[in-house]
Write a protein that holds these residues in place. Structure first.
Motif, PDB file in Angstrom:
ATOM      1  N   UNK A  65      -6.743  45.625-135.149  1.00 36.18           N
ATOM      2  CA  UNK A  65      -6.635  46.823-134.306  1.00 36.18           C
ATOM      3  C   UNK A  65      -8.016  47.320-133.895  1.00 36.18           C
ATOM      4  N   UNK A  66      -8.918  47.440-134.842  1.00 34.16           N
ATOM      5  CA  UNK A  66     -10.258  47.955-134.546  1.00 34.16           C
ATOM      6  C   UNK A  66     -11.033  46.999-133.648  1.00 34.16           C
ATOM      7  N   UNK A  67     -10.885  45.700-133.888  1.00 31.10           N
ATOM      8  CA  UNK A  67     -11.562  44.717-133.045  1.00 31.10           C
ATOM      9  C   UNK A  67     -11.056  44.802-131.616  1.00 31.10           C
ATOM     10  N   UNK A  68      -9.737  44.853-131.464  1.00 34.17           N
ATOM     11  CA  UNK A  68      -9.152  44.955-130.122  1.00 34.17           C
ATOM     12  C   UNK A  68      -9.583  46.245-129.435  1.00 34.17           C
ATOM     13  N   UNK A  69      -9.575  47.336-130.156  1.00 33.99           N
ATOM     14  CA  UNK A  69      -9.965  48.622-129.583  1.00 33.99           C
ATOM     15  C   UNK A  69     -11.391  48.567-129.053  1.00 33.99           C
ATOM     16  N   UNK A  70     -12.302  48.008-129.845  1.00 34.12           N
ATOM     17  CA  UNK A  70     -13.698  47.922-129.417  1.00 34.12           C
ATOM     18  C   UNK A  70     -13.857  47.044-128.184  1.00 34.12           C
ATOM     19  N   UNK A  71     -13.164  45.911-128.151  1.00 27.01           N
ATOM     20  CA  UNK A  71     -13.265  45.015-127.005  1.00 27.01           C
ATOM     21  C   UNK A  71     -12.635  45.621-125.752  1.00 27.01           C
ATOM     22  N   UNK A 107     -12.323  48.817-125.082  1.00 25.90           N
ATOM     23  CA  UNK A 107     -13.192  49.905-124.628  1.00 25.90           C
ATOM     24  C   UNK A 107     -14.406  49.358-123.889  1.00 25.90           C
ATOM     25  N   UNK A 108     -14.937  48.251-124.369  1.00 24.81           N
ATOM     26  CA  UNK A 108     -16.163  47.704-123.789  1.00 24.81           C
ATOM     27  C   UNK A 108     -15.917  46.948-122.494  1.00 24.81           C
ATOM     28  N   UNK A 109     -14.829  46.169-122.439  1.00 28.66           N
ATOM     29  CA  UNK A 109     -14.622  45.272-121.310  1.00 28.66           C
ATOM     30  C   UNK A 109     -13.411  45.625-120.451  1.00 28.66           C
ATOM     31  N   UNK A 110     -12.540  46.487-120.936  1.00 23.29           N
ATOM     32  CA  UNK A 110     -11.305  46.790-120.221  1.00 23.29           C
ATOM     33  C   UNK A 110     -10.165  45.949-120.741  1.00 23.29           C
ATOM     34  N   UNK A 111      -8.978  46.540-120.771  1.00 25.62           N
ATOM     35  CA  UNK A 111      -7.817  45.873-121.356  1.00 25.62           C
ATOM     36  C   UNK A 111      -7.516  44.543-120.665  1.00 25.62           C
ATOM     37  N   UNK A 112      -7.569  44.517-119.333  1.00 21.80           N
ATOM     38  CA  UNK A 112      -7.226  43.307-118.580  1.00 21.80           C
ATOM     39  C   UNK A 112      -8.218  42.177-118.795  1.00 21.80           C
ATOM     40  N   UNK A 113      -9.426  42.518-119.174  1.00 20.24           N
ATOM     41  CA  UNK A 113     -10.501  41.528-119.234  1.00 20.24           C
ATOM     42  C   UNK A 113     -10.704  40.934-120.617  1.00 20.24           C
ATOM     43  N   UNK A 114      -9.807  41.233-121.542  1.00 21.38           N
ATOM     44  CA  UNK A 114      -9.910  40.715-122.909  1.00 21.38           C
ATOM     45  C   UNK A 114      -8.641  39.947-123.242  1.00 21.38           C
ATOM     46  N   UNK A 115      -8.779  38.727-123.698  1.00 30.18           N
ATOM     47  CA  UNK A 115      -7.619  37.910-124.069  1.00 30.18           C
ATOM     48  C   UNK A 115      -7.356  38.004-125.561  1.00 30.18           C
ATOM     49  N   UNK A 170      -7.017  35.489-127.439  1.00 35.20           N
ATOM     50  CA  UNK A 170      -7.892  34.484-128.058  1.00 35.20           C
ATOM     51  C   UNK A 170      -9.263  35.078-128.355  1.00 35.20           C
ATOM     52  N   UNK A 171      -9.775  35.899-127.454  1.00 37.88           N
ATOM     53  CA  UNK A 171     -11.083  36.524-127.678  1.00 37.88           C
ATOM     54  C   UNK A 171     -11.024  37.525-128.828  1.00 37.88           C
ATOM     55  N   UNK A 172      -9.932  38.233-128.937  1.00 36.24           N
ATOM     56  CA  UNK A 172      -9.760  39.171-130.059  1.00 36.24           C
ATOM     57  C   UNK A 172      -9.716  38.403-131.372  1.00 36.24           C
ATOM     58  N   UNK A 173      -8.960  37.322-131.385  1.00 39.48           N
ATOM     59  CA  UNK A 173      -8.861  36.503-132.592  1.00 39.48           C
ATOM     60  C   UNK A 173     -10.223  35.975-133.006  1.00 39.48           C
ATOM     61  N   UNK A 174     -10.983  35.487-132.037  1.00 36.64           N
ATOM     62  CA  UNK A 174     -12.307  34.944-132.349  1.00 36.64           C
ATOM     63  C   UNK A 174     -13.223  36.023-132.917  1.00 36.64           C
ATOM     64  N   UNK A 175     -13.202  37.200-132.302  1.00 30.56           N
ATOM     65  CA  UNK A 175     -14.066  38.290-132.781  1.00 30.56           C
ATOM     66  C   UNK A 175     -13.667  38.766-134.170  1.00 30.56           C
ATOM     67  N   UNK A 176     -12.364  38.699-134.477  1.00 37.53           N
ATOM     68  CA  UNK A 176     -11.878  39.130-135.790  1.00 37.53           C
ATOM     69  C   UNK A 176     -11.908  37.998-136.820  1.00 37.53           C
TER      70      UNK A 176
END
Length: 233
Positions: free
Chosen positions: A20-26, A28-36, A38-44
């Protein structure tokens, strides 16, 4: 048994919170549409499959934490004592949630909660998902009312009124907290607002309308003190 969650459950809770926190940060930084996902999984540092083990769709990374509230109103109606009205049971449910400063009441200034609220307000896809969750809550509550013998029309009408009243109370709390007041400052008015809203629901809006119509010319046209009126600016 001391009632505390076991190690496995604590690990699951920790993973869920990290996602949740990883997704929230991404978002906020890049916009909901611009984050996949897969990118959330990688960051977490988990697999994409792990993300979907916890959350059915991307929107639920932000809104999934409140899913358990969807079934609560229906459960409140089913479990209330026979002598307690539906409106009184739901009023008491909201009052308890306000007392506990539960996030869904808007009476919570946890920074993560405030960030999530802002993201939902600013993201159409999340707003649509939130609305869908509200509609599911309404459906479940209406089903509980139909189990007691209500017609489908009446059940959905009453469910809509109850949940709309609750949403207005919550919206006012969110507004005031967002503008800088603390939950403790807002709490007394939130309680009065809840009592006022469910009083109108249980006793009928006709009385409210009659008081408006019989107000003296030139006098304020209000049937009851506005619980959100905290005095002069």
């Amino acid at each position: 048994m001391d009632g505390k969650p076991g190690l496995r459950q604590r690990k699951k809770d920790a993973t869920r919170s990290r996602l949740i926190l990883t997704a929230l940060e991404l978002f906020e930084e890049h916009g909901f549409d611009n984050v996949s996902v897969a990118e959330i999984a990688e960051a977490a540092e988990v697999s994409k499959k792990t993300v979907f083990n916890y959350f059915g769709i991307k929107e639920d990374l932000i809104l999934g934490a409140g899913e358990h509230h969807q079934r609560e109103p229906a459960a409140v109606v089913r479990e209330r004592p026979s002598e307690v009205s539906v409106h009184a049971a739901m009023r008491d449910y909201l009052r308890t949630a306000l007392d506990e400063r539960q996030p869904f009441t808007g009476l919570n200034d946890n920074p993560v909660v405030l960030r999530i609220q802002q993201l939902v307000r600013n993201t159409p896809q999340l707003a649509v998902r939130y609305y869908a969750q509200q509609m599911e809550t309404r459906r479940l509550l209406a089903e509980a009312l139909m189990e007691e013998g209500s017609s489908r029309f009446s059940a959905f009408l009453v469910a809509a009124q109850i949940l709309s009243a609750q949403e207005v109370v919550v919206g006012e709390n969110v507004r005031r907290i967002t503008e800088g007041e603390t939950p403790d400052e807002v709490y007394p008015d939130a309680v009065r607002a809840a009592e006022h809203a469910f009083h109108l629901l249980e006793n009928g809006l006709g009385g409210f309308d009659r008081e408006l119509r019989h107000a003296a010319p030139g006098s304020p046209r209000t049937a009851a003190p506005d619980p959100s009126n905290t005095g002069p600016e």
